[in-house]
Design a protein around this motif. Structure first.
Motif, PDB file in Angstrom:
ATOM      1  N   THR A   1       3.088  -1.765   5.439  1.00  0.00           N
ATOM      2  CA  THR A   1       2.959  -1.023   6.693  1.00  0.00           C
ATOM      3  C   THR A   1       3.823   0.229   6.660  1.00  0.00           C
ATOM      4  N   THR A   2       3.662   1.075   7.661  1.00  0.00           N
ATOM      5  CA  THR A   2       4.481   2.287   7.784  1.00  0.00           C
ATOM      6  C   THR A   2       5.546   2.092   8.842  1.00  0.00           C
TER       7      THR A   2
ATOM      8  N   GLY B   1      -0.045   8.701   5.147  1.00  0.00           N
ATOM      9  CA  GLY B   1       1.144   7.950   5.509  1.00  0.00           C
ATOM     10  C   GLY B   1       1.802   8.463   6.771  1.00  0.00           C
ATOM     11  N   ARG B   2       3.102   8.290   6.823  1.00  0.00           N
ATOM     12  CA  ARG B   2       3.885   8.620   8.020  1.00  0.00           C
ATOM     13  C   ARG B   2       5.259   9.089   7.584  1.00  0.00           C
ATOM     14  N   TRP B   3       5.845   9.975   8.387  1.00  0.00           N
ATOM     15  CA  TRP B   3       7.194  10.453   8.110  1.00  0.00           C
ATOM     16  C   TRP B   3       7.996  10.564   9.394  1.00  0.00           C
TER      17      TRP B   3
ATOM     18  N   LEU C   1       0.818  -1.205   0.000  1.00  0.00           N
ATOM     19  CA  LEU C   1       0.000   0.000   0.000  1.00  0.00           C
ATOM     20  C   LEU C   1       0.856   1.261   0.000  1.00  0.00           C
ATOM     21  N   TYR C   2       2.013   1.194   0.644  1.00  0.00           N
ATOM     22  CA  TYR C   2       2.831   2.387   0.846  1.00  0.00           C
ATOM     23  C   TYR C   2       4.125   2.332   0.028  1.00  0.00           C
TER      24      TYR C   2
ATOM     25  N   GLY D   1       5.586  12.287  12.308  1.00  0.00           N
ATOM     26  CA  GLY D   1       4.159  12.549  12.296  1.00  0.00           C
ATOM     27  C   GLY D   1       3.454  11.723  11.240  1.00  0.00           C
ATOM     28  N   ASN D   2       2.149  11.915  11.166  1.00  0.00           N
ATOM     29  CA  ASN D   2       1.313  11.222  10.195  1.00  0.00           C
ATOM     30  C   ASN D   2       0.790  12.207   9.168  1.00  0.00           C
TER      31      ASN D   2
END
Length: 326
Positions: free
Chosen positions: A324-325, A163-165, A124-125, A198-199
């Motif tokens: 997954t993230t 997503g996420r960083w 997905l990511y 963060g997201n």
């Protein structure tokens, strides 16, 4: 661009926001003299860049330090460890003088590239690990001295932008020995930056362009000097598939002003092939491609015809698809 997104997302929490950099208490000459008295002559000019290439040690690779610049008198890495930090040096070219046009080499590369890891993955990511130096820095004495933090980015983004960083700030690196000596005598706002994470909520993230016309528009091929930044953005935003990578190489081959520098090692010690663009200004753009997949590994901007100093570098250290993230 990556740097623009970085500034926009960091701005609310940036401890340096709105804070001026204080002027030095001593003149530049006095600071250098003082540094030499305390630590020896640390402002010697580096030996001239030569033609041989060396690999970094495993420890240097683990710390994401650079390799690949070599000197006529003795070998040295492209990011040179010093007493108080790292000094960034230009990557050495296999063809330093009178390079041929890149067109035929790029077309040959496009014809033979194979799969990248993400070509055979699903998820997905899209994950990217990118390191960038030079976009957030501190200058002094009308630009004579410069240092910048290494921004270490880990990004996971779905097709819709959710997503996420995680962004880490690695120790600062210096443009040259004189800059290192200067800033060792002056603490500045770069020393106060904190890591962040963060997201990302879904947003209207455009899909990766396909087809020659769409890619030409995104790269802005009508203005060749814009192409390196546009190309870097594509590779730091997407997992570019094999067919599109070949199209991008062929588009680059059709542009004037791009020259072939042959095999190089990038700052992470990876083998690549290099292309440079010399606009009618006092700087040079360097693009390093993976010779097996055609993917972009690194993009650097060099000042003063590429012989004096590095102004900015971007390393695309990893790209993959994941469920997954994490």
């Amino acid at each position: 661009m990556l740097s623009e997104r970085t500034r926009a997302l960091l701005a609310p929490a940036d401890p340096a926001r709105g804070r001026p950099v204080p002027p030095p208490l001593l003149a530049a000459h006095d600071l250098i003299v003082k540094a030499e008295q305390e630590a020896g002559d640390t402002t010697r000019r580096a030996p001239r860049v030569g033609r041989r290439l060396v690999l970094a040690s495993a420890a240097a690779l683990a710390a994401a330090t650079a390799v690949a610049a070599v000197h006529r008198d003795h070998d040295a890495p492209a990011t040179l460890p010093t007493g108080g930090g790292l000094v960034v040096r230009p990557v050495a070219y296999a063809i330093p003088d009178h390079p041929p046009a890149a067109a035929n080499h790029l077309r040959e590369l496009a014809d033979r590239i194979g799969d990248a890891p993400w070509d055979t993955e699903t998820g997905l990511y899209t994950f990217h690990h990118v390191q960038e130096w030079g976009t957030f820095g501190a200058g002094a004495e009308d630009g004579r001295y410069y240092k910048a933090a290494v921004d270490d980015h880990y990004n996971w983004f779905a097709a819709d932008g959710a997503g996420r960083w995680v962004w880490k700030h690695l120790p600062a690196q210096y443009r040259d020995e004189a800059s290192r000596a200067y800033f060792e005598a002056h603490h500045d706002f770069l020393d106060q930056r904190a890591d962040s994470q963060g997201n990302s909520a879904p947003w209207n993230r455009p899909p990766l362009p396909t087809g020659t016309a769409a890619l030409s528009s995104v790269l802005d091929v009508a203005e060749p000097s814009n192409v390196p930044d546009r190309l870097t953005k594509l590779y730091t935003d997407y997992a570019v598939p094999r067919a599109t990578r070949a199209q991008l190489l062929r588009l680059l081959a059709g542009l004037s002003g791009y020259t072939w520098r042959g095999p190089v090692l990038d700052r992470a010690g990876r083998a690549g092939v290099a292309v440079t663009y010399q606009p009618p200004y006092d700087y040079q753009e360097l693009l390093i491609f993976d010779p097996g997949t055609g993917a972009l590994l690194a993009h650097e901007t060099l000042s003063e015809q590429g012989t004096a100093s590095v102004s900015r570098y971007v390393l695309i250290l990893e790209t993959r698809l994941t469920a997954t993230t994490r």
